[in-house]
Design an enzyme around this catalytic site. Sequence first.
Site, PDB file in Angstrom:
ATOM      1  N   GLU A   4       0.824  -1.216   0.000  1.00 29.40           N
ATOM      2  CA  GLU A   4       0.000   0.000   0.000  1.00 29.40           C
ATOM      3  C   GLU A   4       0.854   1.260   0.000  1.00 29.40           C
ATOM      4  OE1 GLU A   4      -2.969  -0.454   3.146  1.00 29.40           O
ATOM      5  OE2 GLU A   4      -4.170  -1.722   1.842  1.00 29.40           O
ATOM      6  N   GLU A  54      -5.573  -8.236  -1.339  1.00 27.16           N
ATOM      7  CA  GLU A  54      -6.273  -8.104  -0.050  1.00 27.16           C
ATOM      8  C   GLU A  54      -7.732  -7.786  -0.328  1.00 27.16           C
ATOM      9  OE1 GLU A  54      -4.757  -5.517   3.032  1.00 27.16           O
ATOM     10  OE2 GLU A  54      -2.696  -5.929   2.437  1.00 27.16           O
TER      11      GLU A  54
HETATM   12  C1  BG6 Z   1      -4.628  -2.968   4.575  1.00 27.63           C
HETATM   13  C2  BG6 Z   1      -3.270  -3.372   5.066  1.00 27.63           C
HETATM   14  O1  BG6 Z   1      -4.726  -1.582   4.667  1.00 27.63           O
HETATM   15  O2  BG6 Z   1      -5.759  -3.380   5.255  1.00 27.63           O
HETATM   16  C3  BG6 Z   1      -3.262  -4.479   6.092  1.00 27.63           C
HETATM   17  O3  BG6 Z   1      -2.396  -3.689   4.030  1.00 27.63           O
HETATM   18  C4  BG6 Z   1      -4.456  -4.305   7.009  1.00 27.63           C
HETATM   19  O4  BG6 Z   1      -2.021  -4.459   6.756  1.00 27.63           O
HETATM   20  C5  BG6 Z   1      -5.712  -4.441   6.167  1.00 27.63           C
HETATM   21  O5  BG6 Z   1      -4.465  -5.185   8.083  1.00 27.63           O
HETATM   22  C6  BG6 Z   1      -7.002  -4.407   6.952  1.00 27.63           C
HETATM   23  O6  BG6 Z   1      -7.033  -3.299   7.781  1.00 27.63           O
HETATM   24  P1  BG6 Z   1      -7.318  -3.436   9.329  1.00 27.63           P
HETATM   25  O7  BG6 Z   1      -7.146  -2.083   9.842  1.00 27.63           O
HETATM   26  O8  BG6 Z   1      -8.710  -3.946   9.439  1.00 27.63           O
HETATM   27  O9  BG6 Z   1      -6.325  -4.390   9.835  1.00 27.63           O
END
Ligand code: BG6
Length: 478
Positions: free
Chosen positions: A175, A376
């Site tokens: 990111e 993701e």
């Molecule tokens: C992304 C990141 O922004 O979202 C992860 O690359 C992160 O590291 C994921 O864990 C989900 O966000 P969160 O805040 O729910 O963990």
Amino acid sequence: MSFPKGFLWGGATAANQYEGGWNEGGKGPSTADMLTNGTHTTPRKITRTWEDGLYYPNHIASDFYHHYKEDIALMGEMGFKVFRMSIAWSRIFPKGIEEEPNEEGLRFYDEVFDELHKQGIEPLVTISHYESPFYLTEKYNGWASRELVDLYVKYCNVIFNRYKDKVKYWLTFNEINCGTMPLGGYLGLGILNEGTTDFMNQKDDPQLRFQGLHHQFIASAKAVKLGHEINPDFKIGCMIAFMTSYPYSCNPKDVLKCQKEMQMGNYYCGDVQVRGEYPYFAKQYWKENNIQIQMEEGDEALLKEGKVDFYSFSYYMTNCVSTDPNLEGIGGNLIGGVKNPYLKASDWGWQIDPDGLRYTLNELYARYQVPLMVVENGLGAFDKLEEGNKVHDSYRIDYLREHIKCMEEAIEDGVDLIGYTPWGCIDLVSASTGEMGKRYGFVYVDSDDYGNGSFNRYKKDSFTWYKKVIASNGENLE
Ligand code: BG6
């Protein structure tokens, strides 16, 4: 059959949120090790040293460090083709400045990669996922300093050579576009300005942040070039937090505002990494924000030579943009926005929008025409461990099913989508809040927000469901 043969189904994690073993095997403290826990409403703190009475959830995380064999066996059982993970830079170079790498750290990842290959799983490695050796923050204020470029390239050189026959897919920075936002100052760039104590409300210096981003672009380009020299078969990608925004109304003022947000929030970094040059709108943004990017001779050529092979991104939610200040706001990944009346949201206020994924895939492919990977996606939710160690997470299955359908439609539209790795495939610590209770996994990890628990692994209902999805190459979503 819409999903192509060889489609890379799998799951994603990051060392700082999953691995634990923060001070074992010679590992040095990373920027993530200085973050306390928080909640949806109480922000995490950044401390320069560990303070009594505060809890640092990334230290133990899900303890993959001691559970990797068991976890990888579970991934194998689900039929993963690929596993996205990251290497903790400070496990290889504890302070970041050493001449020689930490052999014990290198050996750990050798074992992890061997275990993955035993299960027929291809590793996809993020070289830097929201962490760098904390020493580099203390000494150089992180990526604000150009010194980090060479230190990062040294680290890449070591891991590329060591794992050249074990790892084919790499991502240079997780990111990377978080650096366009104040939150990314510490999170992505390791910049800790005087007076910052609150993770969500850092003392921001846009000049340092954008200069730091330039250093990351240069480091990424150098890594791509170097990686291809070491093994021409390497596929090295960028990774962007894609936060699609819609204009709240057809008022042209809303449309224009939305376009600007999309440009700086989402396209600025991808354009540099995929096209090898800053987009035309960068100059105006720098001017308006009083930012002067210091470039060295050869930087522009380097960006061109170090273009990535594929584009990967995270996708969780969408938001709206409006010029009307009175509309109701809502949260989101990295940034919030205006609430969309057509969408429902998760317990953390992230709006669920599968169609937005199809739209985003089409927009991205039209712009870049390189293979895309969704690295993701997923639903952070409170899970309940029920009798017999069961978790009935039908809400998660619904979320994933709808997103997979929309990916399938995007492939039918003609998009070259090569893989899908849902986030936190085995429960891990949340990046934004530090909670363990915000769970994304197919596998439940028995630990609470304070690291209490057996750390036993339990399969959720989504585990069996995802296994069928993979076995049928996305045909069986029921
Ligand atoms: C992304 C990141 O922004 O979202 C992860 O690359 C992160 O590291 C994921 O864990 C989900 O966000 P969160 O805040 O729910 O963990």
